[in-house]
Design a protein around this motif. Structure first.
Motif, PDB file in Angstrom:
ATOM      1  N   ASP A 161       0.770  -1.223   0.076  1.00  0.00           N
ATOM      2  CA  ASP A 161      -0.006  -0.044   0.014  1.00  0.00           C
ATOM      3  C   ASP A 161       0.906   1.120  -0.030  1.00  0.00           C
ATOM      4  N   ALA A 162       1.830   1.118   0.823  1.00  0.00           N
ATOM      5  CA  ALA A 162       3.003   2.264   1.082  1.00  0.00           C
ATOM      6  C   ALA A 162       3.390   2.624  -0.281  1.00  0.00           C
ATOM      7  N   GLU A 163       3.874   1.559  -1.062  1.00  0.00           N
ATOM      8  CA  GLU A 163       4.687   1.827  -2.420  1.00  0.00           C
ATOM      9  C   GLU A 163       3.495   2.026  -3.596  1.00  0.00           C
ATOM     10  N   ASN A 164       2.343   1.852  -3.415  1.00  0.00           N
ATOM     11  CA  ASN A 164       1.142   2.050  -4.435  1.00  0.00           C
ATOM     12  C   ASN A 164       0.818   3.742  -4.187  1.00  0.00           C
ATOM     13  N   CYS A 165       0.960   4.243  -3.005  1.00  0.00           N
ATOM     14  CA  CYS A 165       0.509   5.611  -2.751  1.00  0.00           C
ATOM     15  C   CYS A 165       1.641   6.411  -3.298  1.00  0.00           C
ATOM     16  N   MET A 166       2.737   6.038  -3.530  1.00  0.00           N
ATOM     17  CA  MET A 166       3.726   7.035  -4.187  1.00  0.00           C
ATOM     18  C   MET A 166       3.363   7.253  -5.571  1.00  0.00           C
ATOM     19  N   LYS A 167       2.594   6.500  -6.095  1.00  0.00           N
ATOM     20  CA  LYS A 167       2.140   6.798  -7.657  1.00  0.00           C
ATOM     21  C   LYS A 167       1.526   8.382  -7.674  1.00  0.00           C
ATOM     22  N   GLN A 168       0.962   8.830  -6.484  1.00  0.00           N
ATOM     23  CA  GLN A 168       0.007   9.706  -6.586  1.00  0.00           C
ATOM     24  C   GLN A 168       0.575  10.981  -6.015  1.00  0.00           C
ATOM     25  N   PHE A 169       1.977  11.078  -6.087  1.00  0.00           N
ATOM     26  CA  PHE A 169       2.641  12.103  -5.756  1.00  0.00           C
ATOM     27  C   PHE A 169       2.907  13.259  -6.822  1.00  0.00           C
TER      28      PHE A 169
END
Length: 497
Positions: A161-169
């Motif tokens: 989940d943490a790695e996936n949220c980086m796509k929204q930066f």
């Protein structure tokens, strides 16, 4: 494209921000509203919700740190629907400001996360690390719950989940305004707290009334004498201020006193052939410590002593510091370029593997071990404290703030016994503190920072401080700024402006 999509396309906001993300076009709301959803009456879990023109903007999304049960409940339950948040503006990468972003995204937030480039890069290592610690903590709890025949717990979010949220930066450098929503322009300016830390300026226009205003969110304000970073930048034409108050009523030691005390402590462990254990945040604090130790060693303040950085996160963070030299002071840039690297001096050992970390328990003779986390709540520092806290020859040195009820806070406040990883230990080691290493401005420095904020400052809200600290700073600011209204924000307080 519908009319809303056309508008957002024209002003340069990414198309996906306008569609399917809970935008509310409530033109009947005449004012902006702020709701303090975290770091109000405490120093952790920073979250402040701005509502204007039917848009919801979240300033920070941090983890709450403290008593395990309370922390788990606060971090699991958002006081708003994550799917209805349109975008997040992130002041910096510290976990108490950014750590709950993976959970927010998992729960339905799909908008942009605006941050400076260094903040984005630091989050790319810090968020997965925090998720790993969270998963490990749940696993440890479940072992005990299983023995007691209690229902097993699930982690709020995972490393994936943490790695996936980086796509929204979406990254934005200092002093580069960007329109992020209808009637909202964002500008980051330097906060001087950690690499990439920012003060957030929101220029606002309320569509229903035509009223224009400027809001400043301080984030965490750094010290003006930081060895690595420039001081927090001044700002102008500010109407509303959300300002941190961590060290209200307290003053840090002078740099000369700090250097003298460090040298004294290192000479003590050399005489005792003992260990100095330093809980330190992996980002900025560890790098500042290395810079200081290198400088003092070069000045012959003490003879060389083996120094270990036992934190894979700190090692990776140091590499990110090298990638963003443009945000460091000129003296630090010159040191790195001239190959007199303050982050890699002789006698420094960067510990990465678990086996290397375990081997530190067998070290004989004097040694300095720097390990995360700074509040001693998780990570490898817990094992070093287990192995060293009961030996009266050792020194435990705290170099930064510890939130109430954390293990670091208990040690700093003189608890004779502490619980570490399920076992109780007598605290016999010498406990020392040096708040001058803090990344937070002290009372006088906060007042000076406030003076550099120009404009009417008609409403000032103090956050990110224990009640006593916030109250002391509040009284000082009221005396300094009688023409504005200064108050301490309370948890879940909503204010219309």
């Amino acid at each position: 494209m519908d009319n809303a999509d056309v508008f957002f396309h024209q002003i340069g906001v990414p198309f996906r921000l306008a569609r399917g993300q809970g935008l509310r076009w409530d033109r009947n709301t005449p004012t902006m509203k702020i709701t303090f959803c975290g770091a109000a009456g405490t120093t952790t879990g920073s979250k402040h919700l701005i509502e204007i023109n039917g848009v919801r903007i979240l300033l920070d999304c941090g983890l709450y740190q403290g008593r395990r049960k309370e922390a788990m409940e606060r971090n699991r339950d958002f006081p708003f629907d994550p799917a209805q948040i349109d975008c997040v503006v992130l002041s910096h990468a510290h976990i108490d400001h950014a750590g709950n972003l993976p959970h927010l995204c998992k729960r339905g937030f799909s908008g942009n996360i605006y941050a400076t480039p260094p903040t984005r890069d630091l989050c790319s290592i810090m968020l997965p690390d925090a998720a790993h610690i969270h998963e490990s903590d749940i696993q440890w709890l479940n072992k005990h719950r299983k023995r007691e025949d209690l229902p097993l717990l699930l982690p709020s979010y995972t490393k994936l989940d943490a790695e996936n949220c980086m796509k929204q930066f979406v990254t934005l450098s200092y002093n580069r305004p960007m329109i992020i929503a209808d009637g909202v322009s964002l500008t980051f300016i330097d906060a001087g707290h950690i690499l990439g830390s920012a003060q957030v300026i929101l220029d606002l226009e309320e569509r229903a009334t035509g009223k224009r205003s400027r809001l400043l969110f301080s984030g965490d304000v750094g010290r003006p004498e930081n060895d690595l970073l420039e001081a927090a930048a001044p700002s102008a034409d500010v109407d509303y201020v959300i300002m941190e108050s961590t060290y209200g009523g307290r003053k840090h030691e002078l740099p000369a006193q700090t250097s003298e005390h460090i040298c004294h402590l290192i000479r003590l462990i050399q005489q005792r052939r003992a260990h100095m254990i330093i809980p330190a945040f992996a980002v900025e604090r560890t790098q500042q410590l290395l810079y200081t130790l290198d400088k003092l060693r070069a000045e012959n303040c003490f003879s060389p002593v083996p120094t270990y950085v036992d934190s894979p996160l700190a090692v990776r963070a140091t590499e990110i510091f090298r990638l963003h030299l443009e945000d460091l002071k000129a003296t630090v840039r010159e040191s790195v370029f001239m190959r007199n690297d303050p982050f890699g001096f002789e006698g420094l050992h960067l510990v990465r593997s678990v086996d290397e970390s375990k081997s530190l328990n067998k070290i004989k003779g004097p040694a300095i071990i720097i390990s995360a986390s700074g509040m001693a709540e998780s990570g490898r520092i817990l094992h070093h404290l287990r192995n060293n806290v009961s030996n009266e020859d050792n020194i435990i040195l705290f170099v930064g703030y510890c939130a109430e009820n954390t293990l670091g806070w208990k040690l700093r406040n003189g608890n004779p016994k502490v619980n570490i990883l399920g076992d109780e230990f007598a605290v016999n080691a010498q406990i020392e503190t040096l708040d001058s290493f803090s990344g937070h401005a002290d009372h006088d420095e906060l007042l000076a920072y406030f003076d550099r904020i120009k404009g009417s400052k008609q409403r000032v809200f103090l956050v990110h401080g224990e009640p006593e600290r916030s109250s002391v700073l509040c009284e000082a600011l009221k005396e300094r700024h009688p023409q504005g209204k200064v108050e301490v924000a309370s948890m879940m307080q909503s204010v219309e402006l």
